[in-house]
Design an enzyme around this catalytic site. Structure first.
Site, mmCIF file in Angstrom:
data_model
loop_
_atom_site.group_PDB
_atom_site.id
_atom_site.type_symbol
_atom_site.label_atom_id
_atom_site.label_comp_id
_atom_site.label_asym_id
_atom_site.label_seq_id
_atom_site.Cartn_x
_atom_site.Cartn_y
_atom_site.Cartn_z
ATOM 1 C CD GLU A 52 96.136 36.461 64.849
ATOM 2 O OE1 GLU A 52 96.107 35.330 65.384
ATOM 3 O OE2 GLU A 52 95.994 36.641 63.640
ATOM 4 C CG ASP A 63 94.641 27.068 68.985
ATOM 5 O OD1 ASP A 63 95.162 27.521 67.962
ATOM 6 O OD2 ASP A 63 93.903 27.725 69.735
#
Ligand SMILES: Cc1ncc(COP(=O)(O)O)c(C=O)c1O
Lengths: 263, 399
Positions: A52, A63
């Protein structure tokens, strides 16, 4: 809901391998702007099953600090989607591991969704993960475009996702389902708790049509093994970004990191 | 407060949470259950007579509503029109923000939530949230940009005294946008027992609509008060500052479908729209997605959010609520940008003319009065969104 008939490196992978798959995330343009290909090559050599590549964003709300910081550093280096596609151009001459792009929807919208999909196809990207493009909106507005270019969109489920919604997502998904291990942003938990295990078992018991990879909190062999027991494999993000931050993009270091997780 | 609308207005949110092209719920799956729970329940909760009774009782006895509509005679003479000030600065805690936090804390209780998280810029929303948490005995965590913690210190102290935990947001420009990111991350990490009280008409659907409904009490009162004072329910202009746009949404709400009422929004130009130090969203932005909704957004060509700047912490935000994006896009609203210096001047002007020290945010709305093509016969209502005590250290630098 239609089921697509996309066949690409991701679907091929899952049709030949279903156990202990390792998917590794890294932020494009990190630690240095031109490290993207080096890291990609290192991961392939180390034998990971999927990668990824993070498209850096100024406001990555899903995040934690490690990935936020790597996004910030990459943007300071001047990383843009255009540059990322340039870095990936021609990579299929040497890279055959399936590639996903992961990031947030706004840069994709500014690039143009169709132009983005076309570029993905051109450079050999197989799928995307866009956490803030919700499933319902994707179905209604964007699915046709992504499918036209053979790009899979991977959806997330969490411990709070209802069974009904999981079925819906499973029906519409192709490739795999990304199981977020706990209610959290990336990099904020480590280890696999009993609560997580119960959730893994519940989902395993649903007999979904798609394979599942577990991410968030996977950072070593122990957690990789625990996740792999209940799913088809796992995804490592923050722990690998930390590794890059500390040790740089060297192939040997990457190999050692990967072997430590999955000997 | 309007809970049911009999005709579908083009400024009313759709089922899916859109105002024209703007709005929606662009949220990661981790937030889906929370936002969906809210979406499925907020209209029923608000419409419940027991909720209404408690909401109105608190607005009356605790907040001090209705707030006065004050005819500012000396300002009127200076500007050359009839200027009314809607005195939201007289609300408990000193700004309109508490209209929303009272509503949301009652919603949170009915959803069985035990903890509250919120973001704050100027600290007014943080104080208003800490206040209602104290009132209801709920735990309260407030995220605030490190820079704002510095420049709005009195409000930080107030929040702490009210029992809230103030956590600095250290990423990005360390202002409102980053505090909002941190509050969202906190909510992702604590999805079951926590309610996120967003402080403006921003965020994923249903927040913009819910917050607008709670703030709509402002225009509901304006209509009644104008009828008494001017024998008319509608002014010629309603003027409000726009950070995220909650005081403006509240002041505009009951006039949205009456095009003869001009809706005037004042954005922060900072050091000037083209100086690179500005927060004038409609002047500088393009459509994009931030904090869960599609709106107008200051961003680079590559879709990275631009760091905004304004002297006023409450306007220092790179987006606006989706309703305002739609008002701008459709031409229903007129957007003006006001520089730091002009805002400060307008703040001093009001202090000396009317004995009211406005918040720096509010001062931006006052500065627009000099720009409007006003006639002597015009009736103008300015939403005086907050008082300026929190800004004294900034104002006094200009003394
Ligand atoms: C007094 C005052 N007015 C206006 C604002 C801007 O917010 P909004 O645009 O949501 O009304 C703030 C925000 O902190 C404020 O404190």
């Amino acid at each position: 809901m239609t089921t697509s008939t996309i066949q690409n490196r991701i679907t091929d992978l899952f049709s030949t391998k279903s156990d202990r798959l390792l998917n590794v995330y890294f932020t494009a343009g990190f630690p240095q702007l031109n490290d993207t290909r080096t890291v990609l090559r290192g991961l392939q050599q180390a034998g990971v099953d999927l990668v990824e590549i993070g498209m850096p964003y100024s406001d990555p709300v899903a995040d934690g600090e490690v990935i936020q910081q790597s996004n910030g550093v990459s943007l300071e280096h001047g990383m843009t989607l255009r540059i990322l596609f340039e870095q990936l151009a021609g990579c299929r001459d040497e890279i055959n591991v399936p590639i996903l792009l992961m990031g947030y929807i706004n840069p994709v919208l500014q690039f143009g969704v169709e132009a983005f999909c076309r570029k993905c196809q051109e450079v050999g990207v197989d799928g995307v993960i866009l956490p803030d493009l919700p499933f319902d909106l994707y179905e209604a507005e964007y699915r046709d475009t992504f499918e036209r270019y053979g790009i899979l969109n991977i959806f997330l489920i969490t411990p709070q996702t209802s069974d009904e919604r999981i079925r819906l997502i499973d029906e519409a998904s192709e490739g795999f389902i990304y199981m977020v291990s706990s209610a959290s942003i990336t990099g904020s938990v480590s280890g696999v708790s009993d609560v997580m295990k119960a959730y893994f078992e519940r989902i395993a018991g649903m007999n979904l049509r798609n394979p599942r990879l577990i991410g968030f909190g996977i950072n070593n062999q122990e957690t990789f093994d625990a996740a792999s027991e209940h799913a088809n494999g796992a995804i490592i993000g923050s722990a690998f970004v930390k590794h890059l931050q500390k040790n740089g993009p060297g192939a040997e270091g990457i190999d050692a990191f990967v072997k430590a997780v999955r000997p | 407060m309007q809970t049911t609308v009999d005709t579908q207005s083009s400024f009313e949110v759709t089922d899916k949470g859109f105002y024209g092209h703007f709005g929606g719920a662009f949220i990661p799956e981790m937030l889906y259950p929370n936002v969906e729970e809210l979406r499925q329940n907020y209209l029923n909760i608000i419409a419940d007579p027991a909720f209404q009774a408690e909401f109105w009782q608190l607005l009356t006895d605790y907040v001090g509503r209705p707030t006065p509509l004050f005819l500012a005679k000396r300002l009127s003479a200076q500007v050359g029109a009839t200027i009314y000030l809607k005195r939201e600065d007289l609300c408990h805690t000193g700004a309109h923000k508490i209209n929303n936090t009272i509503g949301q804390i009652l919603v949170a209780q009915r959803l069985g939530k035990k903890r509250i998280v919120a973001e704050t810029g100027a600290g007014q929303h943080g104080v208003a949230t800490a206040t209602v948490c104290a009132l209801m005995g709920l735990e309260c965590i407030i995220y605030m940009g490190s820079i704002d913690i510095e420049r709005q210190k009195p409000n930080v102290d107030r929040m702490r005294m009210l029992g809230a935990e103030v956590r600095p947001a250290k990423s990005g420009s360390q202002t409102l946008k980053d505090a909002t990111n941190e509050a969202m991350r906190h909510w992702i990490n604590n999805p079951v027992d926590t309610h996120y009280i967003i402080g403006s008409v921003v965020g994923p659907h249903p927040y913009p609509d819910m917050v607008a409904r709670f703030q709509s009490v402002i225009s509901e009162e304006i209509r009644k008060q104008l009828l008494e004072k001017e024998s008319r329910e509608t002014p010629d202009y309603v003027v409000a500052c726009v950070g995220g746009g909650s005081n403006a949404a509240g002041a505009f709400f009951h006039f949205l479908d009456e095009p003869q009422v001009r809706l005037i929004a004042a954005e922060a130009a900072g050091q000037g729209v083209n100086t690179g130090h500005s927060a004038a969203t409609t002047a500088l932005g393009k459509p994009g997605v931030l904090h869960g909704s599609r709106t107008i957004l200051m961003q680079t060509e590559d879709g990275q959010v631009t760091e905004p700047y304004s002297i006023s912490a409450g306007l220092d935000y790179p987006g606006i609520g989706p309703l305002h994006a739609h008002l701008f896009d459709s031409g229903r609203g007129d957007f003006y940008s006001v520089t730091d210096d002009d805002a400060v001047k307008a703040g001093f002007n009001l202090s000396k003319l009317e004995g009211i020290i406005p918040a720096l945010e509010t001062a931006h709305a006052l500065a627009v009065l000099n720009e409007l093509p006003l006639r002597k016969s015009d009736v103008v209502v300015v939403c005086l969104s907050g008082r300026g005590d929190k800004d004294l250290s900034t104002y006094t630098k200009y003394l």
